[in-house]
Design a protein around this motif. Structure first.
Motif, short mmCIF file in Angstrom:
data_model
loop_
_atom_site.label_atom_id
_atom_site.label_comp_id
_atom_site.label_asym_id
_atom_site.label_seq_id
_atom_site.Cartn_x
_atom_site.Cartn_y
_atom_site.Cartn_z
N VAL A 1 0.80 -1.18 -0.04
CA VAL A 1 0.08 0.06 0.07
C VAL A 1 0.80 1.29 -0.12
CG1 VAL A 1 -1.61 1.16 1.32
CG2 VAL A 1 -1.93 -1.08 1.40
N LEU A 2 1.83 1.22 0.65
CA LEU A 2 2.72 2.28 0.88
C LEU A 2 3.42 2.86 -0.23
CD1 LEU A 2 4.68 1.97 4.30
CD2 LEU A 2 3.37 3.89 3.82
N VAL A 3 3.78 1.83 -1.27
CA VAL A 3 4.34 2.10 -2.52
C VAL A 3 3.32 3.20 -3.31
CG1 VAL A 3 5.28 1.36 -4.91
CG2 VAL A 3 5.77 0.03 -2.66
N GLY A 4 2.04 2.75 -3.35
CA GLY A 4 1.23 3.56 -4.22
C GLY A 4 0.62 4.97 -3.51
N LEU A 5 0.91 4.59 -2.12
CA LEU A 5 0.53 5.89 -1.36
C LEU A 5 1.66 7.01 -1.76
CD1 LEU A 5 -1.58 7.44 0.59
CD2 LEU A 5 -0.49 6.30 2.43
N CYS A 6 2.96 6.71 -1.55
CA CYS A 6 4.07 7.46 -1.59
C CYS A 6 4.30 7.93 -3.01
CB CYS A 6 5.41 6.90 -1.10
SG CYS A 6 5.27 6.41 0.46
N PHE A 7 3.73 7.11 -3.92
CA PHE A 7 3.78 7.76 -5.16
C PHE A 7 2.91 8.48 -5.49
CE2 PHE A 7 2.49 7.78 -9.58
CZ PHE A 7 3.90 7.90 -10.40
N ALA A 8 1.65 8.46 -4.93
CA ALA A 8 0.65 9.58 -5.19
C ALA A 8 0.85 10.63 -4.36
CB ALA A 8 -0.76 8.77 -4.35
N LYS A 9 1.61 10.72 -3.50
CA LYS A 9 1.74 11.88 -2.63
C LYS A 9 2.96 12.73 -3.55
CE LYS A 9 1.18 10.33 2.25
NZ LYS A 9 2.10 9.96 3.31
N SER A 10 3.88 12.03 -3.96
CA SER A 10 4.88 12.80 -4.93
C SER A 10 4.31 13.28 -5.99
CB SER A 10 5.89 11.80 -5.29
OG SER A 10 6.55 10.94 -4.21
N ALA A 11 3.51 12.60 -6.74
CA ALA A 11 2.64 12.92 -7.88
C ALA A 11 2.00 14.21 -7.69
CB ALA A 11 2.12 12.00 -8.76
N SER A 12 1.34 14.19 -6.49
CA SER A 12 0.38 15.26 -6.00
C SER A 12 1.07 16.50 -5.82
CB SER A 12 -0.39 14.74 -4.72
OG SER A 12 -0.70 15.81 -3.85
N VAL A 13 2.44 16.42 -5.05
CA VAL A 13 3.14 17.59 -5.02
C VAL A 13 3.70 18.08 -6.33
CG1 VAL A 13 5.21 18.43 -3.99
CG2 VAL A 13 3.91 17.05 -2.66
N GLY A 14 4.16 17.05 -7.33
CA GLY A 14 4.85 17.36 -8.41
C GLY A 14 3.71 18.07 -9.41
N TRP A 15 2.50 17.67 -9.64
CA TRP A 15 1.63 18.21 -10.42
C TRP A 15 0.87 19.41 -9.74
CZ3 TRP A 15 -0.09 12.57 -11.60
CH2 TRP A 15 0.28 12.04 -12.81
N GLY A 16 0.93 19.62 -8.28
CA GLY A 16 0.22 20.61 -7.41
C GLY A 16 -1.51 20.19 -7.86
N VAL A 17 -1.63 19.00 -7.56
CA VAL A 17 -3.03 18.43 -7.49
C VAL A 17 -3.28 17.82 -6.13
CG1 VAL A 17 -3.25 18.34 -9.95
CG2 VAL A 17 -2.81 16.33 -8.74
N PRO A 18 -4.66 17.75 -5.84
CA PRO A 18 -4.96 17.27 -4.50
C PRO A 18 -4.96 15.58 -4.69
CG PRO A 18 -7.05 18.05 -5.43
CD PRO A 18 -5.78 18.46 -6.30
N PHE A 19 -4.79 14.93 -3.46
CA PHE A 19 -5.04 13.40 -3.60
C PHE A 19 -5.72 13.04 -2.13
CE2 PHE A 19 -2.72 11.04 -0.21
CZ PHE A 19 -2.04 12.29 0.54
N LEU A 20 -6.32 12.07 -2.65
CA LEU A 20 -7.13 11.39 -1.41
C LEU A 20 -7.04 10.00 -1.31
CD1 LEU A 20 -9.59 12.07 0.36
CD2 LEU A 20 -11.28 11.05 -1.39
N GLY A 21 -6.83 9.55 -0.06
CA GLY A 21 -6.71 8.20 0.10
C GLY A 21 -8.11 7.40 0.39
#
Ligand code: KG4
Ligand code: ZN
Length: 339
Positions: free
Chosen positions: A84-104
Motif C-alpha cells: 500500500v505504501l508504494v502506491g501511497l508514496c507515489f501518489a503523494k509525490s505526484a500530487s506535489v509534483g503536479w500541484g493537485v490534491p490526493f485522497l486516500g
C-alpha cells in the motif's frame, strides 16, 4: 473532474483514469511472480510495485490522453502495508509534483461501489440508494446495506475464511496452482455437484448486544475442512476426472450460502437491488446463482471485480465531488481499515 486512480494493496499494480464520461483507461499489471510460492510474498510484492508503478501510471495517462489529472485517488488500505505504501508514496509525490490534491481511498469501498461504474454486464441503468452490496475477495466476504455514499451497514459477514481464500485453499488441496479461484471456477463448470458438503448457518449477533439479527453470518472454514476430509478419505478425488466434481460440489455449497444470505437480507430490508464486487465476484457460479434470485442484480465486468484502479478512482472522485477534503501529506497507510 479527471481523477487518476492508483491501486497497489496486494499483488496487482494498477492505475486508471476516470472522469464524468466514465473509465478512460484501466491498466493492471498482475504480479505472476508469486505463483511459484503458492501465495503472495509481501516483500516481493512491494518491490515489484516499486518497479512497475511508473510505467503503469504512464500507460494509464497515455491511453486516457491525459497529461495531468485534476486529482489523485489512491488505495490507503486495507492491504499489505509495504505494498500500500508504494502506491501511497507515489501518489503523494505526484500530487506535489503536479500541484493537485490526493485522497486516500478504502480498497473495500472500491469493491463495494464497483457496480456503480459503467459499463456493467447485467443490471445496467442508474442505481439509487439504498441497495445491498456483496464484497467477496481474497480477504473479505461481507454483505453491506448501502444507505448513501459513506454510509454502510454490515448485514452479514464471514466469521472465518473469506470466499476467495477458501477457493485458493481448495485449489491447493487439488494441486491446481495459484490464484486458485479462477481454476476451481473453470473446473466446477466441467463437473457435477455430486458431493454433499455443509452449508453452515450462524445466527448473526448485533454488535454490542445479545440480540440476533434477522440475517445469518457466513462461514467457509468448515466447508474448506469438509473438502480436505473428503480428499483425505478418498485421495482419488484429486484425479483429473474427479476433481471437477469436487470443485462443482464446493462451488454449489458456496453459491447456496451466498444466495441464502442475500435472499434473507433482501427480505429483511425490503431492498431489491444487489451489487457484487471483489475477486470472487468474477466467479461464474456465484454470478449465475445471484441472477436466479429474482432480484435486480448488478454485475460489473470480471476485470472490475478483481483488483483494479478504476474502482479506486471512481470512489475517490465520488467523495471529492461530494465535498470530502483531500488528504494532507502526512496521511499514512492503514493495513486494517473497515469501511
Ligand atoms: O479482490 P481481489 O482481486 O483481491 C483482494 O482484494 O483480495 O480478490 C482476489 C481473490 C483471490 O482469492 C482469487 O482466488 C479470487 O479472488 N478469485 C476468484 C475468482 N477470480 C478471482 N474466486 C472464485 N472464482 C473466480 N473466478
Ligand atoms: Zn480487492
Amino acid at each position: 473532474m479527471i481523477v487518476l486512480g492508483i491501486e497497489t494493496s496486494c499483488d496487482d499494480t494498477a492505475a486508471a483514469v476516470v472522469d464524468e464520461s466514465g473509465v478512460r483507461s484501466d491498466v493492471v499489471w498482475s504480479q505472476s511472480l508469486h505463483e511459484r510460492y503458492g501465495g503472495v510474498v509481501p516483500e516481493l510484492a512491494s518491490r515489484a510495485h516499486a518497479e512497475q508503478i511508473v510505467p503503469v501510471v504512464r500507460a494509464a495517462l497515455t491511453v486516457a490522453g491525459v497529461d495531468r489529472p485534476d486529482a489523485i485517488a489512491v488505495t490507503a488500505g486495507p492491504g499489505l502495508m509495504g505494498a500500500v505504501l508504494v502506491g501511497l508514496c507515489f501518489a503523494k509525490s505526484a500530487s506535489v509534483g503536479w500541484g493537485v490534491p490526493f485522497l486516500g481511498v478504502n480498497h473495500l469501498e472500491g469493491h463495494l461501489l464497483s457496480g456503480l461504474m459503467e459499463p456493467v454486464v447485467e443490471g445496467a441503468g442508474s442505481v439509487a440508494f439504498p441497495f445491498l452490496s456483496l464484497v467477496i475477495s481474497g480477504g473479505h466476504s461481507t454483505l453491506y446495506k448501502v444507505l448513501a455514499l459513506g454510509r454502510y451497514e454490515v448485514v452479514s459477514e464471514t466469521v472465518d475464511d473469506a470466499i476467495g481464500e477458501a477457493y485458493d485453499k481448495v485449489a491447493r488441496m487439488l494441486g491446481l496452482g495459484y490464484p486458485g479461484g479462477p481454476l476451481v471456477d473453470r473446473l466446477a463448470g466441467l463437473g457435477k455437484p455430486t458431493i454433499a458438503f455443509p452449508r453452515p448457518r450462524l445466527a448473526r449477533l448485533v454488535p454490542g448486544t445479545a440480540e440476533r439479527a434477522p440475517v445469518d453470518d457466513m462461514s467457509f472454514s468448515g466447508l474448506k475442512t469438509a473438502v480436505r476430509t473428503a480428499i483425505e478419505r478418498d485421495p482419488g478425488l484429486t484425479s483429473a476426472d474427479r476433481a471437477p466434481d469436487v470443485c462443482a460440489s464446493f462451488q454449489q455449497a458456496v453459491v447456496d450460502v451466498i444466495n441464502d444470505r442475500v435472499r434473507q437480507a433482501a427480505r429483511a430490508s425490503g431492498i431489491g437491488t444487489v451489487l457484487i464486487g471483489g475477486g470472487a465476484a468474477a466467479n461464474e457460479g456465484i454470478r449465475a446463482g445471484l441472477l436466479g434470485l429474482g432480484l435486480r442484480v448488478v454485475l460489473p465486468p470480471k476485470g472490475r471485480c478483481t483488483d483494479n484502479a478504476a474502482m479506486i478512482a471512481h470512489v475517490g472522485r465520488l467523495h471529492l465531488l461530494a465535498g470530502c477534503p483531500p488528504d494532507p501529506l502526512f496521511r499514512t497507510a492503514q493495513a486494517r481499515w473497515s469501511v
